[in-house]
Design an enzyme around this catalytic site. Structure first.
Site, mmCIF file in Angstrom:
data_model
loop_
_atom_site.group_PDB
_atom_site.id
_atom_site.type_symbol
_atom_site.label_atom_id
_atom_site.label_comp_id
_atom_site.label_asym_id
_atom_site.label_seq_id
_atom_site.Cartn_x
_atom_site.Cartn_y
_atom_site.Cartn_z
ATOM 1 N NE ARG A 76 -4.525 -7.920 5.560
ATOM 2 C CZ ARG A 76 -4.444 -6.510 4.485
ATOM 3 N NH1 ARG A 76 -5.482 -5.789 4.075
ATOM 4 N NH2 ARG A 76 -3.639 -5.348 5.971
ATOM 5 C CG ASP A 123 -1.072 -9.626 4.768
ATOM 6 O OD1 ASP A 123 -1.487 -10.559 6.139
ATOM 7 O OD2 ASP A 123 -0.733 -8.879 5.589
HETATM 8 C C1 S3P Z 1 3.320 -8.350 8.567
HETATM 9 C C2 S3P Z 1 3.675 -10.244 7.976
HETATM 10 C C3 S3P Z 1 2.540 -10.615 7.819
HETATM 11 C C4 S3P Z 1 1.443 -10.338 7.351
HETATM 12 C C5 S3P Z 1 0.837 -8.522 8.368
HETATM 13 C C6 S3P Z 1 1.494 -7.559 8.709
HETATM 14 C C7 S3P Z 1 4.154 -7.421 9.087
HETATM 15 O O1 S3P Z 1 2.544 -11.588 8.900
HETATM 16 O O2 S3P Z 1 0.474 -11.270 7.093
HETATM 17 O O3 S3P Z 1 -0.157 -8.358 8.484
HETATM 18 O O4 S3P Z 1 4.140 -5.710 9.576
HETATM 19 O O5 S3P Z 1 5.268 -7.693 9.202
HETATM 20 P P1 S3P Z 1 3.543 -12.690 9.287
HETATM 21 O O6 S3P Z 1 4.717 -12.116 9.401
HETATM 22 O O7 S3P Z 1 3.131 -13.083 9.923
HETATM 23 O O8 S3P Z 1 3.428 -13.471 8.096
#
Ligand code: S3P
Length: 424
Positions: free
Chosen positions: A386, A313
């Site tokens: 973001r 992120d």
């Molecule tokens: C998150 C996992 C990530 C991240 C998102 C929050 C979470 O996504 O990018 O902002 O809280 O499990 P992905 O699982 O798609 O990588």
């Protein structure tokens, strides 16, 4: 709309809002636990409020006060069928995690979100949930939400996930709460482990070994107090701002530095940042520290491989930082950026190019030649929080004016971001 002008000297101390990933999980697991879960430091951003509303719609009492959120859990089998569609807003975490829970209930539900959410890939959860014998259907047949989920008793599986995604891993583990044996997930690289940590503290039997974690369906989860640390993904904007803005010195207090989230700290140090961790401690089962950053002479880095899920992120603001580093920075293995709240590879590249940066998009990342001065420009955020915050920090370090049209989207994860920035 926000107009950002060039600044020198960012100075001061600040705290950032509670961690988004941890806030979501605290509400979800609290709802499935017996007794009350008291959450301090909860992020009252639009995404986490969507999670609260979904559980309220399934009969969970949730009180909000200035001090804490109180979730009155009804146990693993205490959710009630919602009377309408569950509105997940812009939140991928709500959608993918809640789907794992809904797959194990004895009722049918439909989940739907905004236009961005309803175009994000859901096959990645439909596939493992279907292997567990759940019925999950993409209503429009396009592999995206709206999703119709008919809950039923589930079959335990071992799932080899093709993506390093904490949302996929958590979805399967949560469905595993309702399965007929031990469920496990192996991912290609370790993604954030908040689900494993927090489920353990609620009393579930979760074990982790390398990139594999497993869960046995527990008899019950037990409500508890959770202290949510500050979100390193929100701190990232101020970390980068402090490093690239001339004559700056910032201390960001109480930030979660869990190793599965803290890749940005390593990258900053590799690039020569003057960054120190102070007052390291543990809070709510997560490591926490105060982070001090001062203006630094940065140099380029190669960012790839297993570190990517630990800073996924933060890559938009890391790409910005690379524009201020001497030499060529390569960011690879990050194709996941294309399926976030927006296509972040395209938006970051186009906006930085519009500001005069030397950056090229790749299928799975960027090539950035640092050192070209930025000038202000109108930037496109496509309602992606973001992207809006990254370009606010870019604007502080660009001549002229940077115009952020849909700036209100920061509400998703950091409602008072612009007020905070002005206070520095
Ligand atoms: C998150 C996992 C990530 C991240 C998102 C929050 C979470 O996504 O990018 O902002 O809280 O499990 P992905 O699982 O798609 O990588």
């Amino acid at each position: 709309m926000k107009i950002i002008k060039q600044k020198h000297h960012l100075r001061g101390r600040l705290t950032v809002p509670g961690d988004k990933s941890i806030s979501h999980r605290a509400v979800m697991f609290g709802a499935l636990a017996e007794g009350t879960t008291e959450i301090h430091g909860f992020l009252k951003g639009a995404d986490c409020l969507a999670t609260i509303n979904c559980f309220r719609a399934m009969g969970i009492g949730i009180e909000e006060t200035d001090q804490a959120i109180y979730v009155h859990g009804r146990g693993l089998h205490g959710l009630k069928a919602p009377s309408g569609t569950l509105d997940v807003g812009n939140s991928g975490t709500t959608t993918r995690l809640i789907s794992g829970i809904l797959a194990g209930q004895n009722f049918q539900s439909v989940l739907s979100g905004d236009a961005s959410l309803n175009s994000r890939p859901m096959k990645r959860i439909i596939k493992p949930l279907t292997l567990m014998k759940a019925s999950v259907e993409s209503v429009n047949g396009d592999g995206c939400a709206p999703l119709r989920i008919q809950g039923r008793p589930l079959k335990a599986i071992h799932y080899d996930s093709p993506v390093a995604s904490a949302q996929v891993k958590s979805c399967v583990l949560l469905a595993g709460l309702y399965a007929d044996g031990e469920t496990s997930v192996t991912e290609p690289a370790l993604s954030r482990d908040h689900t494993e940590r927090m489920l353990r503290s609620f009393g579930a039997q979760v074990s982790s070994r390398g990139n594999t974690c497993s869960i046995r369906p527990p008899a019950r989860l037990k409500g508890q107090r959770i202290d949510v640390p500050g979100d390193i993904s929100s701190a990232a904007y101020f970390i980068v701002a402090g490093l690239i803005t001339p004559d700056s010195d910032l201390i960001i207090e109480n930030v979660g530095i869990n190793a599965t989230r803290a890749g940005i700290l390593k990258v900053c140090r590799d690039m020569g940042a003057d960054l120190s961790l102070m007052n390291q401690r543990e809070a709510g089962g997560e490591p926490v520290a105060d982070i001090r950053v001062r203006t630094s002479r940065l140099h380029a880095a190669v960012i790839e491989g297993d570190i990517i899920p630990t800073l996924i992120d933060e890559l938009p603001v890391i790409a910005l930082m690379a524009c201020f580093a001497e030499g060529r920075t390569l960011i690879r293995d990050a194709a996941e950026l294309k399926v976030k709240e927006s296509d972040r590879i395209t938006l970051v590249t186009e906006n930085l190019q519009a500001m005069g940066a030397d950056i090229l998009a790749r299928e799975d990342g960027f090539v950035i030649e640092g050192g070209k001065p930025l000038h202000g420009a109108p930037v496109t955020c496509s309602m992606d929080h973001r992207i809006a915050m990254t370009f606010a920090i870019a604007g502080l370090n660009a001549s002229g004016e940077t115009v952020i049209g849909d700036s209100a989207c920061v509400d998703v994860s950091y409602p008072d971001f612009f007020a905070r920035l002005e206070s520095l």
